[in-house]
Write a protein that holds these residues in place. Structure first.
Motif, PDB file in Angstrom:
ATOM      1  N   VAL A  57       0.842  -1.204   0.000  1.00 33.41           N
ATOM      2  CA  VAL A  57       0.000   0.000   0.000  1.00 33.41           C
ATOM      3  C   VAL A  57       0.877   1.254   0.000  1.00 33.41           C
ATOM      4  CG1 VAL A  57      -1.783   1.269   1.241  1.00 33.41           C
ATOM      5  CG2 VAL A  57      -1.835  -1.237   1.188  1.00 33.41           C
ATOM      6  N   ARG A  58       0.610   2.147  -0.952  1.00 32.42           N
ATOM      7  CA  ARG A  58       1.433   3.341  -1.097  1.00 32.42           C
ATOM      8  C   ARG A  58       0.743   4.611  -0.586  1.00 32.42           C
ATOM      9  NH1 ARG A  58       2.508   1.047  -6.306  1.00 32.42           N
ATOM     10  NH2 ARG A  58       1.649   2.844  -7.421  1.00 32.42           N
ATOM     11  N   ARG A  59      -0.528   4.492  -0.200  1.00 35.93           N
ATOM     12  CA  ARG A  59      -1.225   5.624   0.405  1.00 35.93           C
ATOM     13  C   ARG A  59      -2.364   5.065   1.262  1.00 35.93           C
ATOM     14  NH1 ARG A  59      -5.735   8.907  -2.213  1.00 35.93           N
ATOM     15  NH2 ARG A  59      -6.561   8.271  -0.191  1.00 35.93           N
ATOM     16  N   PHE A  60      -2.720   5.806   2.296  1.00 36.90           N
ATOM     17  CA  PHE A  60      -3.795   5.403   3.204  1.00 36.90           C
ATOM     18  C   PHE A  60      -4.827   6.521   3.288  1.00 36.90           C
ATOM     19  CE2 PHE A  60      -0.070   3.008   4.520  1.00 36.90           C
ATOM     20  CZ  PHE A  60      -0.582   1.732   4.712  1.00 36.90           C
ATOM     21  N   PRO A  61      -6.109   6.180   3.448  1.00 36.93           N
ATOM     22  CA  PRO A  61      -6.635   4.813   3.459  1.00 36.93           C
ATOM     23  C   PRO A  61      -6.576   4.199   2.068  1.00 36.93           C
ATOM     24  CG  PRO A  61      -8.431   6.381   3.446  1.00 36.93           C
ATOM     25  CD  PRO A  61      -7.178   7.189   3.595  1.00 36.93           C
ATOM     26  N   MET A  62      -6.764   2.872   1.997  1.00 36.58           N
ATOM     27  CA  MET A  62      -6.718   2.178   0.722  1.00 36.58           C
ATOM     28  C   MET A  62      -7.730   1.041   0.718  1.00 36.58           C
ATOM     29  SD  MET A  62      -5.706   1.719  -2.327  1.00 36.58           S
ATOM     30  CE  MET A  62      -4.722   3.211  -2.242  1.00 36.58           C
ATOM     31  N   ILE A  63      -8.410   0.890  -0.404  1.00 37.05           N
ATOM     32  CA  ILE A  63      -9.239  -0.291  -0.649  1.00 37.05           C
ATOM     33  C   ILE A  63      -8.377  -1.276  -1.433  1.00 37.05           C
ATOM     34  CG2 ILE A  63     -11.266  -1.206  -1.830  1.00 37.05           C
ATOM     35  CD1 ILE A  63     -12.572   1.543  -1.454  1.00 37.05           C
ATOM     36  N   PRO A  64      -8.082  -2.470  -0.881  1.00 40.78           N
ATOM     37  CA  PRO A  64      -7.275  -3.440  -1.619  1.00 40.78           C
ATOM     38  C   PRO A  64      -8.071  -4.077  -2.751  1.00 40.78           C
ATOM     39  CG  PRO A  64      -8.035  -4.394   0.429  1.00 40.78           C
ATOM     40  CD  PRO A  64      -8.506  -2.961   0.432  1.00 40.78           C
ATOM     41  N   GLY A  65      -7.417  -4.995  -3.452  1.00 40.32           N
ATOM     42  CA  GLY A  65      -8.068  -5.685  -4.558  1.00 40.32           C
ATOM     43  C   GLY A  65      -7.514  -5.239  -5.892  1.00 40.32           C
ATOM     44  N   GLY A  92      -1.998  -0.274 -10.508  1.00 43.61           N
ATOM     45  CA  GLY A  92      -1.971   0.442  -9.252  1.00 43.61           C
ATOM     46  C   GLY A  92      -3.179   0.234  -8.370  1.00 43.61           C
ATOM     47  N   LEU A  93      -4.153  -0.573  -8.822  1.00 48.03           N
ATOM     48  CA  LEU A  93      -5.328  -0.847  -7.999  1.00 48.03           C
ATOM     49  C   LEU A  93      -4.908  -1.542  -6.712  1.00 48.03           C
ATOM     50  CD1 LEU A  93      -7.911  -2.113 -10.650  1.00 48.03           C
ATOM     51  CD2 LEU A  93      -7.634   0.190  -9.726  1.00 48.03           C
ATOM     52  N   GLY A  94      -5.481  -1.113  -5.616  1.00 43.98           N
ATOM     53  CA  GLY A  94      -5.168  -1.708  -4.322  1.00 43.98           C
ATOM     54  C   GLY A  94      -3.833  -1.276  -3.753  1.00 43.98           C
ATOM     55  N   GLU A  95      -3.101  -0.458  -4.499  1.00 37.98           N
ATOM     56  CA  GLU A  95      -1.802   0.052  -4.048  1.00 37.98           C
ATOM     57  C   GLU A  95      -1.831   1.572  -3.923  1.00 37.98           C
ATOM     58  OE1 GLU A  95       1.650  -1.833  -6.044  1.00 37.98           O
ATOM     59  OE2 GLU A  95       0.114  -2.756  -7.311  1.00 37.98           O
ATOM     60  N   ALA A  96      -2.115   2.238  -5.032  1.00 39.02           N
ATOM     61  CA  ALA A  96      -2.172   3.698  -5.056  1.00 39.02           C
ATOM     62  C   ALA A  96      -3.565   4.213  -5.387  1.00 39.02           C
ATOM     63  CB  ALA A  96      -1.166   4.248  -6.069  1.00 39.02           C
ATOM     64  N   HIS A  97      -4.435   3.322  -5.885  1.00 41.93           N
ATOM     65  CA  HIS A  97      -5.797   3.701  -6.261  1.00 41.93           C
ATOM     66  C   HIS A  97      -6.752   2.664  -5.693  1.00 41.93           C
ATOM     67  CE1 HIS A  97      -8.408   6.141  -8.987  1.00 41.93           C
ATOM     68  NE2 HIS A  97      -9.195   5.074  -8.862  1.00 41.93           N
ATOM     69  N   TYR A  98      -7.918   3.122  -5.208  1.00 38.32           N
ATOM     70  CA  TYR A  98      -8.885   2.204  -4.616  1.00 38.32           C
ATOM     71  C   TYR A  98      -9.185   1.049  -5.569  1.00 38.32           C
ATOM     72  CZ  TYR A  98     -10.086   5.535  -0.863  1.00 38.32           C
ATOM     73  OH  TYR A  98     -10.064   6.358   0.234  1.00 38.32           O
ATOM     74  N   GLY A  99      -9.154  -0.174  -5.010  1.00 36.90           N
ATOM     75  CA  GLY A  99      -9.270  -1.374  -5.825  1.00 36.90           C
ATOM     76  C   GLY A  99     -10.613  -2.066  -5.744  1.00 36.90           C
ATOM     77  N   LEU A 107     -12.571   4.629 -11.881  1.00 39.59           N
ATOM     78  CA  LEU A 107     -11.283   4.289 -12.481  1.00 39.59           C
ATOM     79  C   LEU A 107     -11.033   5.110 -13.737  1.00 39.59           C
ATOM     80  CD1 LEU A 107     -11.856   0.427 -12.410  1.00 39.59           C
ATOM     81  CD2 LEU A 107     -10.637   1.753 -10.688  1.00 39.59           C
ATOM     82  N   SER A 108      -9.782   5.092 -14.177  1.00 41.38           N
ATOM     83  CA  SER A 108      -9.441   5.618 -15.497  1.00 41.38           C
ATOM     84  C   SER A 108      -9.858   4.604 -16.558  1.00 41.38           C
ATOM     85  CB  SER A 108      -7.939   5.877 -15.600  1.00 41.38           C
ATOM     86  OG  SER A 108      -7.563   6.101 -16.947  1.00 41.38           O
ATOM     87  N   GLY A 109     -10.529   5.099 -17.588  1.00 37.63           N
ATOM     88  CA  GLY A 109     -10.907   4.212 -18.683  1.00 37.63           C
ATOM     89  C   GLY A 109      -9.715   3.607 -19.399  1.00 37.63           C
ATOM     90  N   ASP A 110      -8.544   4.236 -19.257  1.00 39.18           N
ATOM     91  CA  ASP A 110      -7.336   3.703 -19.892  1.00 39.18           C
ATOM     92  C   ASP A 110      -6.854   2.414 -19.219  1.00 39.18           C
ATOM     93  OD1 ASP A 110      -7.334   5.822 -21.648  1.00 39.18           O
ATOM     94  OD2 ASP A 110      -5.939   7.024 -20.466  1.00 39.18           O
ATOM     95  N   TRP A 111      -7.437   2.061 -18.071  1.00 38.60           N
ATOM     96  CA  TRP A 111      -7.069   0.826 -17.383  1.00 38.60           C
ATOM     97  C   TRP A 111      -8.021  -0.324 -17.702  1.00 38.60           C
ATOM     98  CZ3 TRP A 111      -6.900   3.464 -11.892  1.00 38.60           C
ATOM     99  CH2 TRP A 111      -5.884   4.439 -11.889  1.00 38.60           C
ATOM    100  N   LEU A 112      -9.095  -0.034 -18.438  1.00 37.39           N
ATOM    101  CA  LEU A 112     -10.180  -0.992 -18.608  1.00 37.39           C
ATOM    102  C   LEU A 112     -10.139  -1.696 -19.953  1.00 37.39           C
ATOM    103  CD1 LEU A 112     -13.118   1.204 -17.258  1.00 37.39           C
ATOM    104  CD2 LEU A 112     -12.006  -0.677 -16.050  1.00 37.39           C
ATOM    105  N   ALA A 113     -10.652  -2.901 -19.950  1.00 39.25           N
ATOM    106  CA  ALA A 113     -10.900  -3.631 -21.187  1.00 39.25           C
ATOM    107  C   ALA A 113     -12.333  -4.137 -21.152  1.00 39.25           C
ATOM    108  CB  ALA A 113      -9.933  -4.804 -21.339  1.00 39.25           C
ATOM    109  N   LYS A 114     -13.016  -4.070 -22.294  1.00 39.11           N
ATOM    110  CA  LYS A 114     -14.339  -4.682 -22.367  1.00 39.11           C
ATOM    111  C   LYS A 114     -14.166  -6.198 -22.298  1.00 39.11           C
ATOM    112  CE  LYS A 114     -16.566  -0.984 -24.985  1.00 39.11           C
ATOM    113  NZ  LYS A 114     -17.246  -0.599 -26.250  1.00 39.11           N
ATOM    114  N   LEU A 115     -15.064  -6.829 -21.582  1.00 37.23           N
ATOM    115  CA  LEU A 115     -14.948  -8.264 -21.381  1.00 37.23           C
ATOM    116  C   LEU A 115     -15.285  -8.997 -22.673  1.00 37.23           C
ATOM    117  CD1 LEU A 115     -14.254 -10.049 -18.943  1.00 37.23           C
ATOM    118  CD2 LEU A 115     -16.703 -10.351 -18.590  1.00 37.23           C
TER     119      LEU A 115
END
Length: 333
Positions: A57-65, A92-99, A107-115
């Protein structure tokens, strides 16, 4: 403003601790896509985060995952619209951004893929970062020019999430696969995934000579340390090992002998950076190459209420394969 449940890691004078909390949408971090999370998954990194046993975890609070899949509810990103079913891993999910250990994510759309249509959200999470990393390893070996007719492929840490998927993906691609494990009771599981040979972990865990008998054409290593050094020493001429893990430590007690005397290549594989083009290609390949029975054989589904205890248990090596968290959104399994 909608309330939602989450597992949150907080830090105070007594250290960091994780617990279930109620949060509000205004608590979410910045992003151009909102997602109702249907499924997440438990990775080793998540266990380190919730227990505080590793500097994840790089920042608190943080949601892991580090993994999540769900339905878009709002989008300001040109590639996504409300109703799209999407998947996100690492970045960076669960580390620097809520997961993903929450019922909602921004989230940033640049992190997403359509299933891909062939994958349900639950099976995408059974794949998750672990399966995606394994696919990155297979793609790296293929870019190197490796082919199944070259010989035997080896996978270390084969009963773990990455290792399990590496065995299955290599076997599906036509390789004969040797699975390395310290769990003799898992032979049947590994053979169901496609392993043709089982190697005891002890064969590779003690220091060996710089060059050893040539056994493997290629390898996927999730362990590092002495195991990776021995793997390199046993790789055939012009072979390659894709390294993606460090369960046995960050040290690599090897020599240059395999590289300069046999032309062996060590291919580093990381799975954190977005590189969305590669991610989408990997998801498409996974959807094509892995059937549902193979994914189901490597995974179990638990409720969100059980997630925190199971995340803690993964650090002690008490989880085989993949554990998927059902967040209760009722998307298809």
């Amino acid at each position: 403003m909608t309330d939602f449940r989450a597992i949150r890691i907080d830090k105070d004078n007594d250290g960091q601790h994780a617990d279930y909390v109620i949060m509000r949408e205004r608590d979410l971090m910045e992003g151009d896509v909102d997602v109702d999370v249907a499924f997440s998954a438990i990775n080793y990194k998540d266990g380190l985060a919730v227990t505080g046993k590793g500097p994840v975890v790089r920042r608190f609070p943080m949601i892991p995952g580090v993994d999540l899949a769900g339905r878009v509810t709002r989008s300001a990103h040109p590639e996504f619209a409300a109703g799209d079913i999407v998947v996100a891993t690492a970045c960076g999910l669960g580390e620097a951004h809520y997961g993903g250990f929450a019922e909602k994510a921004r989230l940033s759309g640049d992190w997403l893929a359509k299933l891909p249509p062939a994958l349900t959200p639950a099976r995408a999470m059974a794949v998750g970062t672990a399966g995606l990393t394994a696919m990155f390893c297979v793609l790296a070996l293929e870019r190197h020019g490796a082919r199944p007719e070259d010989g035997l492929a080896v996978v270390t840490g084969a009963t773990g999430g990455v290792g399990s998927f590496a065995v299955a993906l290599l076997a599906k691609a036509g390789w004969r696969v040797a699975a390395v494990t310290g769990h003799a009771s898992e032979d049947a599981y590994l053979k169901r995934l496609g392993a043709s040979e089982i190697i005891g972990r002890d064969e590779l865990s003690a220091p060996g000579k710089p060059l050893q008998k040539q056994r493997f054409a290629v390898g996927v290593d999730t362990v590092g340390g002495v195991t990776l050094a021995n793997l390199l020493a046993q790789t055939r001429f012009d072979g390659a090992v894709a390294a993606c893990g460090n369960v046995a430590g960050m040290e690599l007690p090897a020599t240059v002998a395999p590289f300069i005397l046999r032309g062996v290549s060590l291919l580093g594989v990381e799975s954190v950076r977005p590189r969305i083009g590669l991610r989408r290609a990997a998801w498409a390949r996974i959807a094509r190459d892995l059937d549902s029975s193979a994914i189901d054989a490597m995974s179990e589904i638990i409720s969100f209420d059980a997630a925190l205890d199971r995340a803690r248990s993964i650090v002690g090596g008490k989880i085989r394969g993949r554990v998927v968290i059902d967040m209760g959104l009722h998307l298809p399994l």
